[in-house]
Design a protein around this motif. Structure first.
Motif, short mmCIF file in Angstrom:
data_model
loop_
_atom_site.label_atom_id
_atom_site.label_comp_id
_atom_site.label_asym_id
_atom_site.label_seq_id
_atom_site.Cartn_x
_atom_site.Cartn_y
_atom_site.Cartn_z
N ASP A 48 48.67 25.85 96.13
CA ASP A 48 48.27 27.25 96.33
C ASP A 48 46.79 27.39 96.67
O ASP A 48 46.30 28.48 96.90
CB ASP A 48 48.62 28.10 95.11
N GLY A 49 46.05 26.27 96.67
CA GLY A 49 44.64 26.30 97.04
C GLY A 49 43.69 26.12 95.88
O GLY A 49 42.50 25.90 96.10
N LEU A 50 44.18 26.25 94.64
CA LEU A 50 43.29 26.04 93.49
C LEU A 50 42.87 24.58 93.44
O LEU A 50 43.60 23.68 93.83
CB LEU A 50 43.99 26.43 92.18
N SER A 82 40.51 26.78 89.16
CA SER A 82 41.49 25.73 88.86
C SER A 82 42.45 26.29 87.82
O SER A 82 42.15 27.28 87.16
CB SER A 82 40.79 24.47 88.34
N PRO A 83 43.61 25.66 87.64
CA PRO A 83 44.58 26.20 86.68
C PRO A 83 44.16 26.01 85.23
O PRO A 83 44.67 26.68 84.35
CB PRO A 83 45.87 25.44 86.99
N MET A 144 47.77 27.95 101.76
CA MET A 144 46.79 27.89 100.68
C MET A 144 45.84 29.09 100.80
O MET A 144 45.63 29.62 101.88
CB MET A 144 45.96 26.61 100.75
N GLU A 145 45.29 29.47 99.67
CA GLU A 145 44.36 30.59 99.62
C GLU A 145 43.04 30.11 99.02
O GLU A 145 43.04 29.33 98.08
CB GLU A 145 44.98 31.69 98.74
N MET A 151 46.66 32.16 89.43
CA MET A 151 47.58 31.03 89.57
C MET A 151 48.85 31.52 90.26
O MET A 151 49.41 32.54 89.89
CB MET A 151 47.91 30.44 88.20
N ARG A 152 49.28 30.78 91.28
CA ARG A 152 50.45 31.19 92.05
C ARG A 152 51.67 30.31 91.77
O ARG A 152 52.78 30.68 92.10
CB ARG A 152 50.15 31.11 93.55
N LEU A 153 51.47 29.13 91.19
CA LEU A 153 52.58 28.19 91.01
C LEU A 153 53.26 28.32 89.66
O LEU A 153 54.18 27.57 89.36
CB LEU A 153 52.09 26.75 91.19
#
Length: 182
Positions: A48-50, A82-83, A144-145, A151-153
């Protein structure tokens, strides 16, 4: 016998004199590196780009040449890079010091840091050989962003890793979402 030694030497010269010279057209056509060659570093991203880097500084501690500088920062709900709870706020690799040993890669717990096959690191300015986080980050791929974003995942950091929830259960970590384990 000594009389023929000189002729043997000339024989080697004459045999190679008419062979085609092998010339590498280096800047125009670069030579491919070996598949497992350790070249420049790259900071990887999640789908997702993080950023995968959590700012733990283990790579800097593992570096025998003291070529890596990492300063971790805290993620917030408004700014998430980051996650995890932290991210690599400032990340630098000094290629004047780096010996290409790969110990930083082995020390990274999130597989954030990897090495590419890119071997063209020479420069005529010493300052340009200190690469910053922006230069080291993997490019954004389609879908990706650019961080910071939510968080997208998944809802927790464990959703970002393969079998994260199952491993957390196995190791006895509490469920961050509050759901009961089955």
């Amino acid at each position: 016998m000594a009389m023929f030694d000189g002729l043997k030497g000339f024989g080697v010269t004459f045999s190679t004199m008419f062979k085609k010279v092998v010339t590498e057209e280096y800047p125009e056509a670069g030579a491919p590196a070996a598949p497992r060659y350790h070249g420049r570093h790259q900071l990887n991203r999640h789908p997702d780009g993080l950023e995968k880097c959590v700012g733990c500084e283990l790579c800097a501690w593992a570096c025998p040449a003291d070529a890596i500088f990492v300063e971790g920062g805290d993620n917030t709900d408004e700014e998430r890079y980051s996650p995890g709870e932290r991210y690599g706020m400032d990340y630098q690799i000094n290629y004047l010091r780096c010996i290409g040993c790969g110990l930083c890669i082995e020390a990274c717990p999130t597989r954030s840091l990897t090495m590419l096959n890119d071997y063209e690191l020479a420069d005529d300015n010493r300052q340009d050989l200190i690469w910053t986080k922006e230069q080291l980050l993997a490019p954004l791929l389609p879908g990706m962003e650019q961080p910071p974003h939510e968080m997208r995942l998944g809802e927790s950091e464990q959703d970002y890793y393969v079998n994260g929830k199952q491993l957390a259960r196995k190791w006895g970590y509490p469920d961050p979402v509050g759901e009961e384990h089955k």
